[in-house]
Scaffold this motif. Structure first.
Motif, PDB file in Angstrom:
ATOM      1  N   ASP A  33       0.719  -1.239   0.051  1.00 45.01           N
ATOM      2  CA  ASP A  33       0.152  -0.094  -0.004  1.00 45.01           C
ATOM      3  C   ASP A  33       0.902   1.477   0.046  1.00 45.01           C
ATOM      4  O   ASP A  33       0.305   2.321  -0.013  1.00 45.01           O
ATOM      5  CB  ASP A  33      -0.967   0.048   1.465  1.00 45.01           C
ATOM      6  CG  ASP A  33      -2.235  -0.877   1.080  1.00 45.01           C
ATOM      7  OD1 ASP A  33      -2.409  -1.667  -0.071  1.00 45.01           O
ATOM      8  OD2 ASP A  33      -2.735  -1.263   2.087  1.00 45.01           O
ATOM      9  N   GLY A  34       2.269   1.228  -0.078  1.00 48.05           N
ATOM     10  CA  GLY A  34       2.956   2.211  -0.147  1.00 48.05           C
ATOM     11  C   GLY A  34       3.615   2.832   1.283  1.00 48.05           C
ATOM     12  O   GLY A  34       4.188   4.061   1.155  1.00 48.05           O
ATOM     13  N   TYR A  35       3.548   2.155   2.186  1.00 46.36           N
ATOM     14  CA  TYR A  35       4.200   2.574   3.276  1.00 46.36           C
ATOM     15  C   TYR A  35       5.467   2.035   3.456  1.00 46.36           C
ATOM     16  O   TYR A  35       6.225   0.847   3.113  1.00 46.36           O
ATOM     17  CB  TYR A  35       3.569   1.808   4.692  1.00 46.36           C
ATOM     18  CG  TYR A  35       2.368   2.389   4.906  1.00 46.36           C
ATOM     19  CD1 TYR A  35       1.974   3.613   5.928  1.00 46.36           C
ATOM     20  CD2 TYR A  35       1.187   2.028   4.591  1.00 46.36           C
ATOM     21  CE1 TYR A  35       0.807   4.402   5.867  1.00 46.36           C
ATOM     22  CE2 TYR A  35      -0.321   2.634   4.728  1.00 46.36           C
ATOM     23  CZ  TYR A  35      -0.188   3.733   5.344  1.00 46.36           C
ATOM     24  OH  TYR A  35      -1.454   4.393   5.778  1.00 46.36           O
ATOM     25  N   ILE A  36       6.628   2.692   4.018  1.00 50.30           N
ATOM     26  CA  ILE A  36       8.103   2.556   4.028  1.00 50.30           C
ATOM     27  C   ILE A  36       8.373   2.950   5.367  1.00 50.30           C
ATOM     28  O   ILE A  36       8.087   3.933   5.891  1.00 50.30           O
ATOM     29  CB  ILE A  36       8.638   3.560   2.988  1.00 50.30           C
ATOM     30  CG1 ILE A  36      10.097   3.186   2.851  1.00 50.30           C
ATOM     31  CG2 ILE A  36       8.354   4.969   3.032  1.00 50.30           C
ATOM     32  CD1 ILE A  36      10.975   3.663   1.641  1.00 50.30           C
ATOM     33  N   LYS A  37       9.531   2.038   5.907  1.00 49.87           N
ATOM     34  CA  LYS A  37      10.031   2.433   7.110  1.00 49.87           C
ATOM     35  C   LYS A  37      11.431   1.881   7.529  1.00 49.87           C
ATOM     36  O   LYS A  37      11.752   0.820   6.358  1.00 49.87           O
ATOM     37  CB  LYS A  37       9.134   1.915   8.212  1.00 49.87           C
ATOM     38  CG  LYS A  37       8.997   0.553   8.471  1.00 49.87           C
ATOM     39  CD  LYS A  37       8.022   0.367   9.657  1.00 49.87           C
ATOM     40  CE  LYS A  37       7.550  -1.276   9.633  1.00 49.87           C
ATOM     41  NZ  LYS A  37       6.592  -1.787  10.666  1.00 49.87           N
ATOM     42  N   ARG A  38      12.164   2.106   8.355  1.00 56.12           N
ATOM     43  CA  ARG A  38      13.409   1.504   8.802  1.00 56.12           C
ATOM     44  C   ARG A  38      13.323   1.395  10.335  1.00 56.12           C
ATOM     45  O   ARG A  38      12.589   2.239  11.008  1.00 56.12           O
ATOM     46  CB  ARG A  38      14.596   2.082   8.253  1.00 56.12           C
ATOM     47  CG  ARG A  38      15.212   3.624   8.906  1.00 56.12           C
ATOM     48  CD  ARG A  38      16.257   4.000   8.272  1.00 56.12           C
ATOM     49  NE  ARG A  38      16.574   5.411   8.563  1.00 56.12           N
ATOM     50  CZ  ARG A  38      17.122   5.819   9.592  1.00 56.12           C
ATOM     51  NH1 ARG A  38      17.955   4.882  10.363  1.00 56.12           N
ATOM     52  NH2 ARG A  38      17.564   7.229  10.149  1.00 56.12           N
ATOM     53  N   SER A  39      13.913   0.476  10.797  1.00 56.72           N
ATOM     54  CA  SER A  39      14.039   0.079  12.159  1.00 56.72           C
ATOM     55  C   SER A  39      15.230  -0.437  12.510  1.00 56.72           C
ATOM     56  O   SER A  39      16.001  -0.993  11.603  1.00 56.72           O
ATOM     57  CB  SER A  39      12.880  -0.818  12.534  1.00 56.72           C
ATOM     58  OG  SER A  39      11.534  -0.140  12.183  1.00 56.72           O
ATOM     59  N   SER A  40      15.517  -0.332  13.778  1.00 59.53           N
ATOM     60  CA  SER A  40      16.950  -0.913  14.153  1.00 59.53           C
ATOM     61  C   SER A  40      16.807  -2.279  14.341  1.00 59.53           C
ATOM     62  O   SER A  40      15.548  -3.005  14.366  1.00 59.53           O
ATOM     63  CB  SER A  40      17.178  -0.238  15.586  1.00 59.53           C
ATOM     64  OG  SER A  40      16.195  -0.839  16.635  1.00 59.53           O
ATOM     65  N   ILE A  41      17.827  -3.081  14.647  1.00 63.30           N
ATOM     66  CA  ILE A  41      17.607  -4.532  14.456  1.00 63.30           C
ATOM     67  C   ILE A  41      17.248  -4.920  15.685  1.00 63.30           C
ATOM     68  O   ILE A  41      16.420  -5.707  15.863  1.00 63.30           O
ATOM     69  CB  ILE A  41      19.209  -5.082  14.199  1.00 63.30           C
ATOM     70  CG1 ILE A  41      19.926  -4.739  13.001  1.00 63.30           C
ATOM     71  CG2 ILE A  41      19.255  -6.726  14.584  1.00 63.30           C
ATOM     72  CD1 ILE A  41      19.514  -5.426  11.854  1.00 63.30           C
ATOM     73  N   ARG A  42      17.230  -4.243  16.761  1.00 65.79           N
ATOM     74  CA  ARG A  42      16.938  -4.488  18.008  1.00 65.79           C
ATOM     75  C   ARG A  42      15.403  -4.456  18.061  1.00 65.79           C
ATOM     76  O   ARG A  42      14.840  -5.344  18.610  1.00 65.79           O
ATOM     77  CB  ARG A  42      17.662  -3.518  18.936  1.00 65.79           C
ATOM     78  CG  ARG A  42      17.182  -3.617  20.356  1.00 65.79           C
ATOM     79  CD  ARG A  42      17.883  -2.684  21.315  1.00 65.79           C
ATOM     80  NE  ARG A  42      17.418  -2.752  23.104  1.00 65.79           N
ATOM     81  CZ  ARG A  42      17.961  -1.949  23.871  1.00 65.79           C
ATOM     82  NH1 ARG A  42      18.594  -0.712  23.492  1.00 65.79           N
ATOM     83  NH2 ARG A  42      17.380  -2.095  25.076  1.00 65.79           N
ATOM     84  N   SER A  43      15.087  -3.306  17.510  1.00 69.74           N
ATOM     85  CA  SER A  43      13.477  -3.336  17.431  1.00 69.74           C
ATOM     86  C   SER A  43      12.747  -4.249  16.544  1.00 69.74           C
ATOM     87  O   SER A  43      11.762  -4.768  17.031  1.00 69.74           O
ATOM     88  CB  SER A  43      12.992  -1.845  16.958  1.00 69.74           C
ATOM     89  OG  SER A  43      11.761  -1.729  16.837  1.00 69.74           O
ATOM     90  N   PHE A  44      13.497  -4.555  15.473  1.00 68.08           N
ATOM     91  CA  PHE A  44      12.977  -5.922  14.699  1.00 68.08           C
ATOM     92  C   PHE A  44      12.673  -6.951  15.323  1.00 68.08           C
ATOM     93  O   PHE A  44      11.750  -7.823  15.576  1.00 68.08           O
ATOM     94  CB  PHE A  44      13.761  -6.039  13.358  1.00 68.08           C
ATOM     95  CG  PHE A  44      13.428  -7.073  12.562  1.00 68.08           C
ATOM     96  CD1 PHE A  44      12.165  -7.034  11.782  1.00 68.08           C
ATOM     97  CD2 PHE A  44      14.211  -8.364  12.690  1.00 68.08           C
ATOM     98  CE1 PHE A  44      12.000  -8.001  11.020  1.00 68.08           C
ATOM     99  CE2 PHE A  44      13.695  -9.350  11.814  1.00 68.08           C
ATOM    100  CZ  PHE A  44      12.649  -9.281  11.317  1.00 68.08           C
ATOM    101  N   LYS A  45      13.969  -7.350  16.237  1.00 70.70           N
ATOM    102  CA  LYS A  45      13.827  -8.931  16.924  1.00 70.70           C
ATOM    103  C   LYS A  45      12.702  -8.499  18.037  1.00 70.70           C
ATOM    104  O   LYS A  45      12.371  -9.672  18.638  1.00 70.70           O
ATOM    105  CB  LYS A  45      15.328  -8.826  17.418  1.00 70.70           C
ATOM    106  CG  LYS A  45      16.397  -9.204  16.368  1.00 70.70           C
ATOM    107  CD  LYS A  45      17.822  -9.850  16.777  1.00 70.70           C
ATOM    108  CE  LYS A  45      18.779 -10.053  15.698  1.00 70.70           C
ATOM    109  NZ  LYS A  45      20.119 -10.286  16.425  1.00 70.70           N
ATOM    110  N   ALA A  46      12.774  -7.565  18.587  1.00 70.17           N
ATOM    111  CA  ALA A  46      11.909  -7.442  20.014  1.00 70.17           C
ATOM    112  C   ALA A  46      10.199  -7.476  19.343  1.00 70.17           C
ATOM    113  O   ALA A  46       9.468  -7.822  20.359  1.00 70.17           O
ATOM    114  CB  ALA A  46      12.032  -6.239  20.694  1.00 70.17           C
TER     115      ALA A  46
END
Length: 812
Positions: free
Chosen positions: A509-522
């Motif tokens: 749907d066109g959403y884009i983001k980046r996250s830290s590795i820590r946030s992704f794993k949690a």
């Protein structure tokens, strides 16, 4: 009887504003070309001098000086008078302070001065040179605002204050910005101009190198200085003086010892610290202001093994460690505001000083003549002393004695007054000798004064001698370094962007983001997307990588990974339309990440109307406006055309095959090398010869041993070996891979290469349903089979896309 006039509002407003403008231009905001002072500054110096508040006397309360100025000469607010007085004392604002202050007079951090009732002030020593000879009719005088006393229209200004201390101000229609200069250099230029009236700008710039700011620093751009001195307007770069010091453990620190003129030090330190906290620049561990009475010092402590020069360049570009200074040399010249060249300022000052010397000499000459007249009378009286005494004794009173002396001995009235007032002790032979000696000295002085007035060369010799004496007394070394060229600032991405691994997601749907590795794993299975949305790109990338998103309408969206909104993985992120407007029926069909924009690869691009091309990655390099606008990567022939497939080939000379399948079931396979390389704003060449109503549904890169999966609009699934489709050449019609039925024939919706028989495929329907298929449960079909029904279109919806089921992202 009052007279009533009929006037238009335009005439009244024009006339009133004209008078108001003239007042603030001439009487408030702009300096005079001769003494470099605005009226309030001139009145402060004159009032303090008149009051005896000079450098050789004790300090007095500032409030007293402000009150004298306000009550006698300047009918404006006390705060504006005090501000002007304080500024003349601030050695970081003026090159040669004209006021000395005891107490808090502000700071480079923008701190306000203490109230005038707490501070004390007096004229500085150099101020005496501004006021020297003011009592010898050297300048014109006018009545003050209430006609109770006179004030000077200009000060004698025995040094070129306009250039030495500069000026800044804004009036109606005019503004001025004249930087401070070095006193010794400016006087040297005046002396040279005196001897060489036809001197060129280059001649004068041998002496006046450029501005000499009280805060030091470095001025770059000799061309800007020259233009400013020639036209009155110009731009230079002012850069802080910095050094990089090495510390233990491969650490380093940047020490700032001088900052640009009129930069607020506290705000500068705060700005650098904000960049550190916002991680706009990677590598700064601490910023602190260590300034003390020994001098200014801002210390920027850096982390281990960072590019200290790169960080410094970033700070030059993004903070007030480096600023531009714009010359706008406007001053009042003969009652008019004018933009002035360096030569004009110097020549006007020279003319003014010649006039000051001339008027002073005339005053001194008249005074000497008057005194000589009196001395001659006294000598004559002493030669006939007995007769004079007899005449005085025979007189009735002082007036009668004076009249009798005039009448009897032909003394003038002034001589007779002096004789009558003569004290008895003066009637000695010694006094006669002194008077004769004084008479001789006066004769010599008078001869000298007349010579000065009669001979311009002699007048110039006197002026030059006095200017040299002032230069010798007050000359001090230049503080600002002049560099000919403006240094180019190159900022490495390594400085701006932290070298860290992140997880990037782009959704359907066109959403884009980046996250830290820590946030992704949690976050577990939560990805923050709405139920009907799903990721089309999810990968572990470096913050220094580059992301390309290609849309179905031929638009390319570029984002450096570090610029993608940094959120927690459970959050949705930023919708791409917040910064770049996309059509409602436009979708992202391909997303690619690169560590370098100089990779040699090409994109293979296919449209549904039967066009194909290859385009180099380097041809799609982003422009300056990439943050606000998408840019074209494929020129579409008509509004209904869509890009259906895009793939990246790391090697532009790759010798593989591609497979195209049309909606009506025609498949065409040929070498990629048949597809030419074209630019971004082109359509490409014909990919497949399509019949009426037929469109390309997809394109895939294939090998001889590959198997493709095909899904039809009726929900049928079919596996087909690529070798069943003979390799031919571009722009052919292709071969049928479906059996045509008399009614309700199958039409191809999508196809994909089966990478692994055990990996599930996903079919997405127009009812937002996802149907999983295990390819190994189906056998290969022939070209003329229509496959097996796997989806109930009535309940699940019509298939719209077939894709590999995303593999769960593993973090390295």
């Amino acid at each position: 009887m009052s007279k009533i006039e009929n006037l238009s509002l335009e005439d009244v407003m024009g006339e009133r504003f004209s008078r108001y403008s003239r007042s603030i231009i001439q009487e408030r905001a702009l300096p005079d070309i001769r003494d470099g002072l605005k009226p309030v500054q001139r009145r402060i110096l004159y009032a303090m001098n008149k009051d005896g508040n000079t450098y050789d006397k004790a300090f007095r309360k500032s409030a007293k000086s402000v009150g004298n100025v306000m009550g006698n000469f300047h009918p404006h607010g006390d705060s504006s008078i005090y501000e002007a007085l304080v500024r003349m004392s601030q050695d970081w604002k003026v090159r040669e302070p004209l006021i000395e202050m005891h107490g808090n007079n502000g700071s480079m951090d923008g701190d306000p001065p203490a109230a005038m009732r707490y501070t004390e002030a007096r004229l500085s020593k150099i101020s005496t040179e501004m006021l020297r000879d003011i009592d010898k009719d050297t300048v014109d005088w006018v009545l003050n605002f209430d006609d109770t006393e006179y004030e000077p229209t200009v000060l004698p200004s025995r040094f070129p204050n306009l250039l030495v201390n500069g000026s800044t101000g804004i009036s109606a229609g005019y503004a001025t910005d004249i930087p401070p200069h070095n006193l010794g250099e400016v006087i040297d230029a005046v002396l040279y101009l005196q001897k060489h009236p036809k001197a060129t700008l280059d001649d004068l710039m041998q002496f006046v190198k450029g501005p000499d700011f009280p805060t030091g620093a470095i001025v770059q751009g000799i061309d800007g200085i020259k233009k400013a001195y020639e036209t009155g307007r110009g731009k230079v770069i002012v850069r802080s003086r910095t050094t990089i010091e090495q510390l233990k453990g491969n650490k380093s620190q940047i020490v700032v010892s001088e900052i640009p003129y009129e930069v607020n030090k506290a705000q500068l330190v705060k700005r650098i610290d904000e960049l550190r906290l916002a991680k706009k620049v990677d590598g700064i561990s601490e910023v602190r202001d260590q300034s003390d009475r020994e001098g200014m010092s801002i210390v920027i402590e850096l982390k281990r093994d960072v590019d200290s020069t790169g960080i410094l360049n970033y700070l030059f570009k993004n903070t007030d460690l480096q600023v531009s200074y714009n010359f706008n040399m406007v001053a009042i010249d003969h009652m008019r505001p004018k933009r002035l060249s360096l030569k004009r300022i110097l020549s006007s000052y020279l003319e003014f000083q010649q006039e000051v010397i001339k008027k002073r000499t005339q005053y001194d000459l008249q005074k000497a003549l008057d005194r000589q007249h009196i001395v001659e009378g006294l000598i004559k009286a002493l030669s006939i002393l007995d007769k004079v005494i007899k005449t005085i004794r025979a007189s009735k009173n002082r007036k009668d004695a004076r009249d009798n002396l005039v009448k009897t001995y032909q003394f003038s009235e002034k001589q007779a007054d002096a004789i009558v007032a003569l004290q008895l002790y003066r009637l000695t032979n010694t006094d006669v000798t002194q008077l004769e000696k004084e008479s001789q000295e006066l004769s010599d002085q008078i001869a000298g004064f007349k010579k000065i007035l009669a001979d311009p060369k002699e007048l110039n010799r006197v002026l030059a001698r006095e200017l040299r004496a002032i230069a010798k007394k007050y000359r001090n070394p230049r503080r600002t370094e002049i560099q000919a060229k403006v240094a180019t600032i190159k900022i490495s991405t390594d400085v701006i962007i932290p070298d860290e691994e992140v997880v990037v997601m782009v959704s359907h749907d066109g959403y884009i983001k980046r996250s830290s590795i820590r946030s992704f794993k949690a976050s577990g299975d939560e990805n923050g997307l709405k139920d009907e949305d799903y990721p089309i790109f999810m990968k572990q990338l470096n913050a220094r990588d580059h992301l390309f998103m290609f849309t179905s309408k031929g638009n390319l969206i570029y984002r450096p990974v570090f610029e993608i909104t940094d959120v927690r993985w459970k959050e949705t992120g930023e919708h791409i339309s917040q910064t770049i407007g996309l059509d409602s029926d436009e979708e992202i069909i391909g997303t690619f990440a690169f560590s370098s924009l100089k990779n040699p690869g090409v994109f293979l691009i296919a449209t549904d109307d039967g066009h194909i091309k290859r385009t180099k990655l380097t041809d799609l390099a982003p422009g300056r406006g990439y943050r606000k606008h998408a840019y074209m990567y494929e020129k579409l022939k008509n509004p209904n055309t869509r890009v259906v497939a895009i793939d990246y080939l790391a090697n532009s000379e790759v010798d593989g095959k591609l497979l195209l399948i049309s909606k009506l079931g025609l498949a065409l396979r040929y070498n990629i090398s048949e597809v030419p390389v074209n630019g971004a704003r082109t359509t490409g060449v014909k990919s497949q010869n399509l019949g009426d109503g037929d469109v390309i549904v997809n394109m895939q890169l294939v090998n001889e041993d590959d198997v493709v999966a095909i899904i039809t609009q009726r929900g049928a699934f079919k596996k087909l070996a690529v070798k069943e489709i003979s390799a031919t050449s571009r722009a052919r019609k292709g071969v049928m891979i479906l059996r045509e039925l008399k009614q309700h024939s199958h039409r191809v919706v999508d196809f994909t290469v089966i990478g692994n028989d055990t990996q599930p495929l996903e079919v997405l329907t127009d009812h937002q349903r996802v149907h999983d298929i295990l390819p190994n449960e189906f056998s290969l079909g022939g070209r003329y089979s229509n496959g097996s029904f796997v989806i109930d279109v009535d309940s699940e919806g019509t298939p719209v896309k077939l894709r590999q089921k995303p593999v769960e992202l593993t973090i390295s």
